[in-house]
Design a protein around this motif. Sequence first.
Motif, PDB file in Angstrom:
ATOM      1  N   ASP A  82       0.846  -1.196   0.000  1.00  0.00           N
ATOM      2  CA  ASP A  82       0.000   0.000   0.000  1.00  0.00           C
ATOM      3  C   ASP A  82       0.886   1.252   0.000  1.00  0.00           C
ATOM      4  OD1 ASP A  82      -1.765   2.071   0.494  1.00  0.00           O
ATOM      5  OD2 ASP A  82      -2.620   1.166   2.298  1.00  0.00           O
ATOM      6  N   PRO A 104       4.467  -1.877  -9.188  1.00  0.00           N
ATOM      7  CA  PRO A 104       3.791  -0.592  -9.351  1.00  0.00           C
ATOM      8  C   PRO A 104       3.879   0.332  -8.131  1.00  0.00           C
ATOM      9  CG  PRO A 104       2.160  -2.241  -8.831  1.00  0.00           C
ATOM     10  CD  PRO A 104       3.485  -2.969  -8.933  1.00  0.00           C
ATOM     11  N   HIS A 105       4.454  -0.171  -7.015  1.00  0.00           N
ATOM     12  CA  HIS A 105       4.450   0.598  -5.771  1.00  0.00           C
ATOM     13  C   HIS A 105       5.011   2.011  -5.915  1.00  0.00           C
ATOM     14  CE1 HIS A 105       6.115   1.936  -1.873  1.00  0.00           C
ATOM     15  NE2 HIS A 105       4.941   1.522  -1.430  1.00  0.00           N
ATOM     16  N   ARG A 108       2.771   4.356  -7.866  1.00  0.00           N
ATOM     17  CA  ARG A 108       1.564   4.702  -7.108  1.00  0.00           C
ATOM     18  C   ARG A 108       1.898   5.680  -5.979  1.00  0.00           C
ATOM     19  NH1 ARG A 108      -2.957   2.038  -7.790  1.00  0.00           N
ATOM     20  NH2 ARG A 108      -3.453   1.813  -5.578  1.00  0.00           N
ATOM     21  N   ALA A 111       2.375   9.062  -7.522  1.00  0.00           N
ATOM     22  CA  ALA A 111       1.065   9.583  -7.936  1.00  0.00           C
ATOM     23  C   ALA A 111       0.287  10.145  -6.749  1.00  0.00           C
ATOM     24  CB  ALA A 111       0.260   8.492  -8.632  1.00  0.00           C
ATOM     25  N   ASN A 117      -3.660  11.001  -6.082  1.00  0.00           N
ATOM     26  CA  ASN A 117      -4.445   9.839  -6.467  1.00  0.00           C
ATOM     27  C   ASN A 117      -3.493   8.761  -6.985  1.00  0.00           C
ATOM     28  OD1 ASN A 117      -6.022   7.931  -7.832  1.00  0.00           O
ATOM     29  ND2 ASN A 117      -7.465   9.460  -8.580  1.00  0.00           N
ATOM     30  N   ALA A 118      -3.471   7.605  -6.329  1.00  0.00           N
ATOM     31  CA  ALA A 118      -2.560   6.517  -6.699  1.00  0.00           C
ATOM     32  C   ALA A 118      -2.812   5.996  -8.104  1.00  0.00           C
ATOM     33  CB  ALA A 118      -2.669   5.369  -5.698  1.00  0.00           C
ATOM     34  N   ASP A 119      -4.019   6.206  -8.616  1.00  0.00           N
ATOM     35  CA  ASP A 119      -4.363   5.694  -9.940  1.00  0.00           C
ATOM     36  C   ASP A 119      -4.150   6.707 -11.062  1.00  0.00           C
ATOM     37  OD1 ASP A 119      -5.144   3.176  -8.923  1.00  0.00           O
ATOM     38  OD2 ASP A 119      -7.058   4.039  -8.282  1.00  0.00           O
ATOM     39  N   PRO A 121      -1.241   8.353 -12.948  1.00  0.00           N
ATOM     40  CA  PRO A 121       0.218   8.344 -13.132  1.00  0.00           C
ATOM     41  C   PRO A 121       0.803   9.757 -13.144  1.00  0.00           C
ATOM     42  CG  PRO A 121      -0.840   6.861 -14.686  1.00  0.00           C
ATOM     43  CD  PRO A 121      -1.938   7.642 -14.014  1.00  0.00           C
TER      44      PRO A 121
END
Length: 151
Positions: A82, A104-105, A108, A111, A117-119, A121
């Motif tokens: 997370d 992807p850590h 994310r 971001a 927002n982690a989603d 990029p």
Amino acid sequence: MRLHLVQHGEAKTEEEDPERPLTDRGTSDVRRVARHVAAAGSVTIERIYHSGKTRARQTAEAWGEALGVSVAEADGLAPKDDPTIWAARVTGEPGDVLLVGHLPHLGRLAAILVAGNADRPAVAFRPGGVVGLEQGDDGWSLFLALPPDLV
């Protein structure tokens, strides 16, 4: 506060070696980028943390050697961890930090800090490259993106 995010260098495939250490190219890329940043003389990293995976540890050790900074394993830096863990943690760090991890850590995490927002990029990572984020009065912004092929 400045946060440097480093995606581990190119690693061997699991079929080649289940531990997935850095390839010769990965080692070379990481060392070249770390030495370049260290030679610039404007980096004041006080701590380097890595995920504990072999490829991340090797990458962190190369950075530690180039900068003369100690390296430590930390939780919350694995590929699918997370990113809010480190988004909260870095605000409490007293000095500049370098995190060595995985996608992807890292993407994310960047971001969340830059775009909220982690989603969404915010920056593209390259194996062995470094991304620098800086926290100002209005939040986080990008101040450095250095892939190995530019050094």
